[in-house]
Every structure is written in structure tokens, then in C-alpha cells.
Design a protein around this motif. Sequence first.
Motif, mmCIF file in Angstrom:
data_model
loop_
_atom_site.group_PDB
_atom_site.id
_atom_site.type_symbol
_atom_site.label_atom_id
_atom_site.label_comp_id
_atom_site.label_asym_id
_atom_site.label_seq_id
_atom_site.Cartn_x
_atom_site.Cartn_y
_atom_site.Cartn_z
ATOM 1 N N HIS A 233 25.272 3.994 0.144
ATOM 2 C CA HIS A 233 26.713 3.751 0.194
ATOM 3 C C HIS A 233 27.212 3.337 -1.196
ATOM 4 N N GLN A 234 27.081 4.254 -2.136
ATOM 5 C CA GLN A 234 27.535 4.030 -3.508
ATOM 6 C C GLN A 234 27.481 5.367 -4.233
ATOM 7 N N ASP A 235 28.328 5.522 -5.249
ATOM 8 C CA ASP A 235 28.376 6.767 -6.023
ATOM 9 C C ASP A 235 27.253 6.772 -7.054
ATOM 10 N N VAL A 236 26.032 6.886 -6.557
ATOM 11 C CA VAL A 236 24.830 6.888 -7.381
ATOM 12 C C VAL A 236 23.923 8.012 -6.898
ATOM 13 N N VAL A 237 23.383 8.769 -7.833
ATOM 14 C CA VAL A 237 22.374 9.774 -7.500
ATOM 15 C C VAL A 237 21.083 9.361 -8.193
ATOM 16 N N LEU A 238 20.045 9.111 -7.394
ATOM 17 C CA LEU A 238 18.752 8.686 -7.920
ATOM 18 C C LEU A 238 17.764 9.842 -7.796
ATOM 19 N N THR B 124 3.544 10.991 -17.010
ATOM 20 C CA THR B 124 4.661 10.056 -16.899
ATOM 21 C C THR B 124 5.310 10.155 -15.512
ATOM 22 N N GLU B 125 5.720 8.998 -15.010
ATOM 23 C CA GLU B 125 6.525 8.916 -13.791
ATOM 24 C C GLU B 125 7.765 8.112 -14.125
ATOM 25 N N ALA B 126 8.934 8.581 -13.682
ATOM 26 C CA ALA B 126 10.176 7.911 -14.052
ATOM 27 C C ALA B 126 11.239 8.125 -12.976
ATOM 28 N N LEU B 127 12.223 7.222 -12.989
ATOM 29 C CA LEU B 127 13.394 7.315 -12.131
ATOM 30 C C LEU B 127 14.642 7.455 -12.997
ATOM 31 N N LEU B 128 15.561 8.316 -12.569
ATOM 32 C CA LEU B 128 16.811 8.510 -13.292
ATOM 33 C C LEU B 128 17.971 8.257 -12.352
ATOM 34 N N PHE B 129 18.833 7.300 -12.724
ATOM 35 C CA PHE B 129 20.034 6.980 -11.965
ATOM 36 C C PHE B 129 21.238 7.614 -12.648
ATOM 37 N N ASP B 130 22.013 8.408 -11.917
ATOM 38 C CA ASP B 130 23.289 8.945 -12.396
ATOM 39 C C ASP B 130 24.366 8.103 -11.727
ATOM 40 N N LEU B 131 25.156 7.381 -12.544
ATOM 41 C CA LEU B 131 26.037 6.329 -12.047
ATOM 42 C C LEU B 131 27.485 6.561 -12.434
ATOM 43 N N ALA B 132 28.384 6.159 -11.544
ATOM 44 C CA ALA B 132 29.824 6.219 -11.859
ATOM 45 C C ALA B 132 30.167 5.207 -12.936
#
Length: 231
Positions: free
Chosen positions: A159-164, A223-231
Motif C-alpha cells: 500500500h505505497q507507490d513503491v516498486v521493489l 551479487t544479490e541486491a534489492l532495488l526500490f523505485d520510489l515516488a
Amino acid sequence: MMYVRTSEARGHAEHGWLDTHHTFSFADYYDPDFMGFRALRVINEDTVAPRRGFGQHPHRDMEILTYVVSGAVEHEDSLGTRALIRPGEVQRMSAGTGVVHSEMNPLDAPLHFLQIWLLPDRQGLPPGYEQKRFAPQERQGRLRVVASPDGRDGSLTVHQDVVLSATELGVGQRVESALKPGRHAWLQVIRGEATLNGVALKAGDGVAVSEETALMLEATTPTEALLFDLA
């Protein structure tokens, strides 16, 4: 514009059963310059001793994501949920108006996982739970969306404008992502070494990104990583 939050600059606490690193201010660790980034409020990297964990405790008005690196999390909550979360699985718990839960390590080996908190787009949501598995081949050499506001591509719904997105890269592999105008990003390196737009990174490093149009992550070791695309 990119700012690297190095692994060693994070807050750190050793509790015997728990070794924890805080990317942002959390609990007894306070840094007014690192209270969060956009809707991202918490990234805690935790290592939990065998057969130990976090007993029953409450949350409210927060979207909580659990990402297991190794080991397993045994989850129970006041919604009646009982679940085991293993590597490759991601959990979303919407605390909403209030939920009580526990997170335990049920194994005889250490548990290594990330706890991620996002501010919800509104308060007072009904509590909810969701858990999904994303096979290694879905993340290998590509960015696999694991959480999004619309549940796209079979991802968890937040429930947020975030794409993980999650990725695993072999040596020399790269992934690219475009940032739309007005969007921001946070990259969290879980393991390995890589470069982001030519900037060298290592395990535990995070990068805040604003006013960039394209990102390229290239691994110099697995490598392992997380990418957050945020408003």
C-alpha cells in the motif's frame, strides 16, 4: 545524484542472540540525517542465533517486508497466520490498525534476513498478510519485481507507490533500470561487490538516487541486491 550509505556507516548493535545493522534510525540508534528515504523507513540487516528470535510484539500503520537471505523465519501473528519464510520467499505484512506478531529462527543454524518497513499511503488500513516465492531463475541476471502497488507480474501488493525488485548477478552480469522524471531509487547490496553507474559498492552498502534517468548495476563478484523505485 547518488549518495552511498556505506555498510560500516550504518548503526550497529550486538545483543548476543541478535547482530543487527540499521541503515536508518531505529530503536536506540538515532541519526537525524538518516531517518529514512522517501517512503522507505527501515532497512535492518539481522543475523539471529539458532532457536532465538523476536517474541510477540505490536506494529501499526506500517508496510513490513521480510526478505530471507539464509535460514528461515517462523512467523506467527494475531491474524491467525503461521508461516515459514525461506530464501527466495518474500513476506508482506500490513500492520494497518494494529497487529501483533513474532519472528523466530526455528533452525539450528543462524538466520540472516532483511526487515524492511515502508510508510503506507494512508493510515488505518485493515491488517493483512501475503507471502510469495520467487524462483532463483526469475532473479538471475534480471530485475524481478517482488512487491508493487498493483501486484504486477505476480508480485506482492504493498500500500505505497513503491516498486521493489530483486536481482542475483554473476561476475560481469549487469541489469539496467530507467527512472521516470520525479522518481527516486534506493539500491541495497545484500552480498557481493558491484558498481552502480560506475560507483563501486560492497555488501551492506546502500545508495540513494535522485535526478538520474537510468541505472546500471554490474557485478564484479556474485551479487544479490534489492532495488526500490520510489515516488
